[in-house]
Every structure is written in structure tokens, then in C-alpha cells.
Design an enzyme around this catalytic site. Structure first.
Site, PDB file in Angstrom:
ATOM      1  N   LYS A 175       0.840  -1.198   0.000  1.00 56.73           N
ATOM      2  CA  LYS A 175       0.000   0.000   0.000  1.00 56.73           C
ATOM      3  C   LYS A 175       0.881   1.258   0.000  1.00 56.73           C
ATOM      4  O   LYS A 175       2.024   1.204   0.453  1.00 56.73           O
ATOM      5  CB  LYS A 175      -0.859   0.020   1.283  1.00 56.73           C
ATOM      6  CG  LYS A 175      -2.014  -0.949   1.273  1.00 56.73           C
ATOM      7  CD  LYS A 175      -2.822  -0.811   2.556  1.00 56.73           C
ATOM      8  CE  LYS A 175      -3.959  -1.818   2.605  1.00 56.73           C
ATOM      9  NZ  LYS A 175      -4.973  -1.629   1.556  1.00 56.73           N
TER      10      LYS A 175
ATOM     11  N   ARG B 232     -10.413 -11.441   1.759  1.00 56.45           N
ATOM     12  CA  ARG B 232     -11.234 -12.546   1.219  1.00 56.45           C
ATOM     13  C   ARG B 232     -10.487 -13.877   1.302  1.00 56.45           C
ATOM     14  O   ARG B 232     -11.101 -14.928   1.445  1.00 56.45           O
ATOM     15  CB  ARG B 232     -11.674 -12.197  -0.210  1.00 56.45           C
ATOM     16  CG  ARG B 232     -10.545 -11.965  -1.162  1.00 56.45           C
ATOM     17  CD  ARG B 232     -10.968 -11.187  -2.408  1.00 56.45           C
ATOM     18  NE  ARG B 232     -10.974  -9.736  -2.194  1.00 56.45           N
ATOM     19  CZ  ARG B 232     -11.293  -8.849  -3.119  1.00 56.45           C
ATOM     20  NH1 ARG B 232     -11.664  -9.227  -4.313  1.00 56.45           N
ATOM     21  NH2 ARG B 232     -11.282  -7.550  -2.853  1.00 56.45           N
TER      22      ARG B 232
HETATM   23  N1  BES Z   1      -8.219  -3.713   4.300  1.00 53.08           N
HETATM   24  C1  BES Z   1      -8.300  -3.316   2.949  1.00 53.08           C
HETATM   25  C2  BES Z   1      -9.544  -2.515   2.638  1.00 53.08           C
HETATM   26  C3  BES Z   1      -9.563  -1.092   3.110  1.00 53.08           C
HETATM   27  C4  BES Z   1      -8.801  -0.127   2.484  1.00 53.08           C
HETATM   28  C5  BES Z   1     -10.404  -0.720   4.119  1.00 53.08           C
HETATM   29  C6  BES Z   1      -8.871   1.181   2.905  1.00 53.08           C
HETATM   30  C7  BES Z   1     -10.491   0.596   4.534  1.00 53.08           C
HETATM   31  C8  BES Z   1      -9.721   1.539   3.927  1.00 53.08           C
HETATM   32  C9  BES Z   1      -8.299  -4.544   2.035  1.00 53.08           C
HETATM   33  O1  BES Z   1      -7.535  -5.601   2.471  1.00 53.08           O
HETATM   34  C10 BES Z   1      -7.737  -4.105   0.730  1.00 53.08           C
HETATM   35  O2  BES Z   1      -6.608  -3.735   0.692  1.00 53.08           O
HETATM   36  N2  BES Z   1      -8.555  -4.140  -0.307  1.00 53.08           N
HETATM   37  C11 BES Z   1      -8.155  -3.706  -1.590  1.00 53.08           C
HETATM   38  C12 BES Z   1      -8.717  -4.655  -2.599  1.00 53.08           C
HETATM   39  C13 BES Z   1      -8.174  -4.452  -3.988  1.00 53.08           C
HETATM   40  C14 BES Z   1      -6.723  -4.815  -4.056  1.00 53.08           C
HETATM   41  C15 BES Z   1      -8.974  -5.305  -4.954  1.00 53.08           C
HETATM   42  C16 BES Z   1      -8.675  -2.295  -1.796  1.00 53.08           C
HETATM   43  O3  BES Z   1      -9.785  -1.978  -1.362  1.00 53.08           O
HETATM   44  O4  BES Z   1      -7.943  -1.493  -2.379  1.00 53.08           O
HETATM   45 MN    MN Z   2      -5.523  -5.423   1.879  1.00 50.74          MN
END
Ligand code: BES
Ligand code: MN
Ligand code: ZN
Length: 497
Positions: free
Chosen positions: A281, A355
Site C-alpha cells: 500500500k 477474502r
Molecule cells: N483492508 C483493505 C480494505 C480497506 C482499504 C479498508 C482502505 C479501509 C480503507 C483490504 O484488504 C484491501 O486492501 N482491499 C483492496 C482490494 C483491492 C486490491 C482489490 C482495496 O480496497 O484497495
Molecule cells: Mn488489503
């Protein structure tokens, strides 16, 4: 905190530190405010003329009124009478509770719930009052060198008629339990990720179970998860030095309800930190990914609340907890893993790890022959884009279950919005190298995440709550909200009778 009812017919005769009465805009007094006004030679009407507009959420403190035994009368604004709703009432109780705690009062009486409010019962209004008081006692000081001052408020009463006292008391008890549970959820979520690790959560689970006779806990370690073939969950965990844990709470009521329904299973995403893994990230706000265990924390808070309330229905809580970090042993884009259900998964983005963790927990849930399974997860940034920080995303192929959750959202004020789950979205999860891909492209990200989970839920009725936008607040007031504990407890209470 000691909650009680005050049934003295004459509000002005009650000796206490503060009494709250409601006032609508345009100088409309609630019956309680009117009673105080008459006893005090019109002190409230005078205040209304000169310095109080009764906007919802505002308040004015009047001290030492003649003819009134309470030290203070707190006028709480309720806005326009025609627009008076459960939410405005809850805001008013919150405003009064916050005042009492900040002013270091030892005891207080609220007459705010004595006003009829469309679509609410006295039980619900009493519940809102207790919830307001307990949630305002939350202070995060676990990692501060200077601890928060103890809360002076010890006794809180609501003003009711004698005949309605027992209904009010039930509401108070419910509200107190819900807020105690959601404060626990907030504490676990607010703790820094170097303290709140998967192992820490497992220890907290064992501590929680020791406090309630109805609650049992079992913790599975990596070896046991390997034996269960939780290959998808374990693939996420292997990038971290912190060992993963799988926590199983069981709430078994002493007196079982007559029906033979299977238990309700709650499943929580428990990423105590999500750096994204190899699909790292960006740095900005990455600290907030300590909240990626918000779903798990809501399982803890809900188990606490239903144990307090001695809910007469069996409830299982499952928590799948690990960290998602980049390292030499972490998942790589392109890796194919095999889930507990036997389905293979192509990991195209290691940041779509929630997931991967949840699918194995959902498969594990089958063994309980559940009457319903609800998972809570800070699953997608896309859900925050879709619904912001107001509503949790609700996904379910089961209309009756979805309706029950929507109903619980309406009566708890803990909002959800139903999202689609059409089969057409499944096409986005197609993979050339596995049964399913773990991402579905940029379109409808919250939906394709839910569609991924749905593939593992064919054995039971299922709903998914994406709490990415609602589990915590960012910015100056950064902190966990304790959602969706109020929603879940409301739902479970409804299922129990
Ligand atoms: N934990 C995150 C989702 C999230 C991101 C929650 C920001 C709250 C704020 C999750 O594990 C994630 O990173 N999801 C990705 C999925 C994507 C790679 C398809 C996302 O939402 O960017
Ligand atoms: Mn994630
Ligand atoms: Zn995550």
C-alpha cells in the site's frame, strides 16, 4: 455505572446534580420542561427568549432555579417538533451524557426519553440513554504515559412513570450491554498493531471467556490450521513473523430456547495490520490499517454484549487473525493457493487478502450447521467510495436475512445499505490459472469482493457486512466507532424471541 428509573411524579422535587429536559425550537416545551418551567416561575421560557434556540444537539445549563430541587436543569435542544426522530433523541441523550461526564457530575437524571417520538418505544429510548452514557465513558489511554481521570458519574436515572419503569429498565440494561461491548471493540481496534497482534487477540479472547459462564473459547494455532487445510488463510499469514490464530467463541445459553435452530455464526476479519503484502500500500495513512481487524473486534464486542444479556440463543464467533506484510516468504502476485473448500485461488493482488482469510473461516463455519452466518470485514476501499462513512455495506442473496438486518439497522440507528450480488459480477473473478481470481478489476470492487466470499457460502444462509467505511473515523478524531456491534446485538436479540 448504576442505572435506574426515577418515578417521582414531580420532576422539580428530584434532588440530583442535573436533570435534562427537552425543548423544541419555536418555544415548544416538552411536558417535562413545562413542569420545570411552572415550578420555577417561567425560568425556561425566559431562557428561550433570550439565549437558547433549541437547535438539535445544543444545550444550556440553568443553575439553582427557585422551586427546583436539582442543582442544574440542562435544557437540551431537540430541533423542530415535526422532525423529531429516534436519531435526534439519541443525539440529545448523547449531548446530556457528554455534559455530565465533562462536568464531573456524580449523578444525573434524564427526562429526555419521556417525550413520545414517532417509531420508538420507551424501551428503545431508554436503551439509547444508557448507550449514550456508557459510550461517553470511553477513553483511550492504554499507550499514554498520563492516564485519563476516572469518571465521576456513578448513577444515571431516567424519568418514567411507575407503570413503565420495568420496560425502561430493560432498555437501560440492553443499552449498557451494547455500549460495553462496543467500547471493548473500540479498545481492541484502537490499540497499536505492535501490541494488538493475533496472539494478543487470542489472549483477550481467553480472558473474555473467563468472565462469563456462558462463553467458551478455543484457539487454533498454525499446525491445527494446516491440518484443516486452510491454505488460503495461511498463505496470507506466512509473510509475517507473527503467528496466525483462529479463534472460536461459543455462547451457549444456560436455558436453551425451545426451537432447534442451528446457531448463528459471526465471522470477523482479523488483520491486525494490512500493509498490502508484496502489492504494498502507499505510505499515507497506512497506520489506519491497524483497524483491519475491526470485523474481528466486533465479534469480541458482540460476544461480550450477548453474554452480559444472557441471550437465550446459541451464537458462535469465529475470528481469523494474522498480519499481511511484504517479506521473502509472503504471497506473490501470480501465486495459486488451495482453500479449505478445495477451490484454487489465483492471487493477482496480495492486498486483496481479506477474502483469502475469510473464505477458509466461512468454510469452517459449515460444521456448525448454522441457521445463518454473518461476516464482518473492513474488506474494500471501494465500499468507502460507494457508501462513505454513514452506512455499512450489506450483501446477501437471502432476502429474508437481509430484511432482518435492515430492520435491526433501523431500530439500532447503526445504518446499513443493501448492495447487489448479481451472478453477472462473478465473471469478473475468472482466472486462467485457478478456479477463481482474488480480484475482479476496478469496477464494483465492493461487490466482486462479496461475490468472492459468496462462492464459499453455499451450505447456509449468509450475509456479509463491509465495514471499511464505518469501523473507524479518520482525521482529528481518529478512533474506532464500535460499529457494527449495536446492529449485531439488535439483530441477535430479535432472533432470540
Ligand atoms: N483492508 C483493505 C480494505 C480497506 C482499504 C479498508 C482502505 C479501509 C480503507 C483490504 O484488504 C484491501 O486492501 N482491499 C483492496 C482490494 C483491492 C486490491 C482489490 C482495496 O480496497 O484497495
Ligand atoms: Mn488489503
Ligand atoms: Zn485488508
Amino acid at each position: 455505572m448504576e442505572f435506574s428509573t426515577q418515578t417521582s411524579a414531580s420532576l422539580h422535587q428530584i434532588k440530583t446534580a442535573a436533570v435534562a429536559v427537552g425543548v423544541f425550537s419555536n418555544n415548544v416545551l416538552s411536558p417535562a420542561a413545562d413542569m420545570i418551567d411552572r415550578a420555577s416561575d417561567g425560568a425556561i421560557r425566559i431562557a428561550l427568549k433570550s439565549e437558547f434556540n433549541a437547535k438539535a444537539g445544543s444545550h444550556l445549563v440553568l443553575r439553582n432555579l427557585t422551586g427546583v430541587k436539582a442543582e442544574r436543569i440542562v435544557l437540551v435542544g431537540l430541533g423542530e417538533q415535526e422532525k423529531y426522530t429516534a436519531r435526534v433523541h439519541a443525539t440529545a441523550e448523547n449531548c446530556f451524557a457528554q455534559y455530565c461526564i465533562q462536568a464531573n457530575l456524580k449523578e444525573a437524571v434524564s427526562a429526555l426519553g419521556s417525550i413520545d417520538c414517532s417509531g420508538t418505544t420507551l424501551r428503545q429510548r431508554s436503551k439509547a440513554a444508557a448507550q449514550a452514557v456508557i459510550s461517553n465513558t470511553y477513553r483511550f489511554d492504554a499507550t499514554l504515559s498520563k492516564k485519563a481521570d476516572p469518571i465521576a458519574l456513578k448513577k444515571f436515572a431516567i424519568w418514567t412513570s411507575r407503570t413503565q419503569s420495568s420496560e425502561a429498565k430493560e432498555g437501560l440494561q440492553e443499552g449498557a450491554a451494547i455500549a460495553k461491548g462496543s467500547n471493548f471493540t473500540r479498545l481492541l481496534a484502537d490499540l497499536p498493531p505492535n501490541i494488538c497482534t493475533p496472539t494478543y487477540l487470542a489472549d483477550e479472547a481467553k480472558k473474555l471467556a473467563k468472565q462469563y459462564p456462558s462463553l467458551k473459547v478455543e484457539v487454533l494455532q498454525r499446525k491445527q490450521m494446516e491440518a484443516l487445510k486452510m491454505g488460503s488463510f495461511l498463505s496470507v499469514a506466512k509473510g509475517s513473523e507473527q503467528p496466525p490464530v483462529f479463534i472460536i467463541f461459543t455462547h451457549k445459553p444456560a436455558k436453551k430456547s425451545s426451537d432447534n435452530d442451528g446457531p448463528i455464526v459471526l465471522v470477523g476479519k482479523g488483520l491486525t495490520f494490512d500493509a498490502g503484502g508484496i502489492s504494498l500500500k502507499p505510505a499515507a495513512n497506512m497506520d489506519e490499517m491497524k483497524y483491519d481487524m475491526g470485523g474481528a473486534a466486533s465479534v469480541f464486542g458482540t460476544m461480550l454484549a450477548i453474554s452480559e444479556l444472557e441471550l437465550d440463543r446459541e451464537v458462535i464467533g469465529l475470528v481469523a487473525s494474522c498480519e499481511n506484510l511484504p517479506s521473502g516468504s509472503a504471497n506473490k502476485p501470480g501465486d495459486v493457493v488451495t482453500s479449505m473448500a478445495g477451490k484454487t485461488i489465483e492471487i493477482l493482488n496480495t492486498d486483496a487478502e481479506g477474502r483469502l482469510v475469510l473464505c477458509d473461516a466461512l468454510t469452517y463455519a459449515e460444521r456448525f450447521k448454522p441457521s445463518a452466518v454473518i461476516d464482518m470485514a473492513t474488506l474494500t476501499g471501494a465500499c468507502v467510495v460507494a457508501l462513505g462513512h454513514v452506512n455499512t455495506g450489506l450483501f446477501s442473496p437471502d432476502d429474508a436475512l437481509a430484511e432482518d438486518l435492515l430492520q435491526a439497522a433501523r431500530s439500532s440507528g447503526d445504518g446499513v445499505w443493501r448492495m447487489p450480488l448479481d451472478d453477472q459480477y462473478q465473471e469478473q473473478l475468472r482466472s486462467n490459472f485457478a478456479d477463481i481470481a482474488n480480484i475482479g478489476g476496478p469496477a464494483a470492487g465492493a461487490v466482486t469482493a462479496a461475490c468472492f466470499l459468496q462462492r464459499f457460502t453455499s451450505a447456509y444462509r449468509w450475509a456479509h457486512l463491509d465495514i471499511a467505511g464505518t469501523a473507524w473515523r479518520s482525521g482529528k478524531d481518529k478512533g474506532a466507532t464500535g460499529r457494527p456491534v449495536p446492529l449485531l446485538v439488535e439483530f441477535l436479540l430479535k432472533q432470540s424471541h
